[in-house]
Design a protein around this motif. Structure first.
Motif, mmCIF file in Angstrom:
data_model
loop_
_atom_site.group_PDB
_atom_site.id
_atom_site.type_symbol
_atom_site.label_atom_id
_atom_site.label_comp_id
_atom_site.label_asym_id
_atom_site.label_seq_id
_atom_site.Cartn_x
_atom_site.Cartn_y
_atom_site.Cartn_z
ATOM 1 N N UNK A 21 41.389 16.443 3.947
ATOM 2 C CA UNK A 21 41.078 15.951 5.286
ATOM 3 C C UNK A 21 40.616 14.495 5.143
ATOM 4 N N UNK A 22 40.720 13.703 6.191
ATOM 5 C CA UNK A 22 40.449 12.268 6.071
ATOM 6 C C UNK A 22 39.088 11.918 5.497
ATOM 7 N N UNK A 23 38.054 12.673 5.834
ATOM 8 C CA UNK A 23 36.735 12.334 5.285
ATOM 9 C C UNK A 23 36.697 12.555 3.783
ATOM 10 N N UNK A 24 37.357 13.615 3.324
ATOM 11 C CA UNK A 24 37.456 13.866 1.879
ATOM 12 C C UNK A 24 38.223 12.726 1.202
ATOM 13 N N UNK A 25 39.256 12.222 1.876
ATOM 14 C CA UNK A 25 40.035 11.104 1.345
ATOM 15 C C UNK A 25 39.151 9.868 1.231
ATOM 16 N N UNK A 26 38.346 9.632 2.263
ATOM 17 C CA UNK A 26 37.443 8.482 2.239
ATOM 18 C C UNK A 26 36.457 8.595 1.079
ATOM 19 N N UNK A 28 36.790 10.216 -1.682
ATOM 20 C CA UNK A 28 37.513 10.048 -2.949
ATOM 21 C C UNK A 28 37.782 8.576 -3.233
ATOM 22 N N UNK A 29 38.192 7.836 -2.191
ATOM 23 C CA UNK A 29 38.454 6.410 -2.361
ATOM 24 C C UNK A 29 37.189 5.658 -2.766
ATOM 25 N N UNK A 30 36.070 6.000 -2.141
ATOM 26 C CA UNK A 30 34.810 5.342 -2.473
ATOM 27 C C UNK A 30 34.408 5.684 -3.904
ATOM 28 N N UNK A 31 34.546 6.955 -4.279
ATOM 29 C CA UNK A 31 34.189 7.382 -5.629
ATOM 30 C C UNK A 31 35.019 6.653 -6.672
ATOM 31 N N UNK A 32 36.293 6.429 -6.352
ATOM 32 C CA UNK A 32 37.199 5.759 -7.291
ATOM 33 C C UNK A 32 37.137 4.238 -7.168
ATOM 34 N N UNK A 33 36.262 3.748 -6.310
ATOM 35 C CA UNK A 33 36.076 2.310 -6.086
ATOM 36 C C UNK A 33 37.380 1.627 -5.672
ATOM 37 N N UNK A 34 38.119 2.290 -4.786
ATOM 38 C CA UNK A 34 39.389 1.721 -4.359
ATOM 39 C C UNK A 34 39.221 0.548 -3.402
ATOM 40 N N UNK A 35 37.972 0.276 -2.992
ATOM 41 C CA UNK A 35 37.767 -0.909 -2.161
ATOM 42 C C UNK A 35 38.118 -2.179 -2.913
ATOM 43 N N UNK A 36 38.264 -2.094 -4.237
ATOM 44 C CA UNK A 36 38.718 -3.246 -5.015
ATOM 45 C C UNK A 36 40.185 -3.567 -4.729
ATOM 46 N N UNK A 37 40.928 -2.560 -4.254
ATOM 47 C CA UNK A 37 42.352 -2.741 -3.997
ATOM 48 C C UNK A 37 42.722 -2.735 -2.521
#
Length: 202
Positions: A21-26, A28-37
């Motif tokens: 679900x979208x919140x889980x996706x969010x 996961x992205x934060x945990x993986x530090x995808x804000x760098x990309x």
């Protein structure tokens, strides 16, 4: 093929791993530090996932509710979504894109600073990039500890290599400016050159 935003592309990548679900996706992205990309915001992510569903690249597989929290809709990727993900990847990897980093612009007009100002600014950038590289070294250490296959963190390896190249070039260049090897005063071109442009000869 409908072009995807970077965030939608990252969302498809996650849905290709497992239904979420979208919140889980969010999370996961934060945990993986995808804000760098990619710029990650919950509201924008929800919108992008909805858009993926409209395009037929994702579909709803269920809903659930945890206590008094809002109902959560879980999505999965479709065959069309996998095709869009693969097509996008091939293009992004194989075809250099036009990008306009502000630092490239700054370098093209840096002569407007005095020698001292230019030296100070470049040395400050080198320090900042060295700190950023240290952060990536720490990230590499974490993925090594998890024994994560290298193909999953090629972006970290790539960025670290690019940071090292930038640091080396900037350090050499600022030393040349400071020593006078790279001249900082006088005309852009010799007086007998038949042009008043600093555009390089092609």
């Amino acid at each position: 093929m409908t072009p995807l935003t970077p965030l939608a592309f990252a969302a498809l990548d996650l849905l290709n791993e497992a239904p979420m679900h979208p919140y889980e996706m969010f999370q996961t992205m934060v945990h993986r530090q995808q804000e760098r990309n990619v710029k990650v915001r919950p509201g924008t992510l929800y919108h992008q996932v909805g858009r993926l569903a409209e395009l037929g690249f994702a579909e709803v597989v269920g809903t659930d509710r945890d206590g008094n929290r809002p109902e959560r809709t879980t999505y999965t990727i479709t065959d069309a979504g996998r095709a869009a993900l693969a097509d996008g990847l091939r293009g992004m990897v194989a075809e250099p894109a036009d990008e306009y980093p502000q630092f490239h612009l700054a370098l093209s007009v840096v002569e407007n600073l005095s020698r001292t100002e230019a030296v100070d600014a470049v040395r400050a950038r080198v320090v900042a990039l060295e700190q950023e590289r240290d952060d990536y070294d720490a990230a590499v250490g974490r993925v090594h500890a998890k024994q994560l296959a290298e193909r999953y963190w090629l972006d970290v390896s790539y960025v670290r290599a690019m940071l090292t190249a930038q640091i080396e070039w900037l350090s050499t260049t600022v030393d040349r400016i400071e020593s006078g090897d790279l001249t900082w005063d006088g005309p852009a071109v010799p007086a007998d050159t038949p042009t008043n442009s600093k555009e390089p000869t092609r």
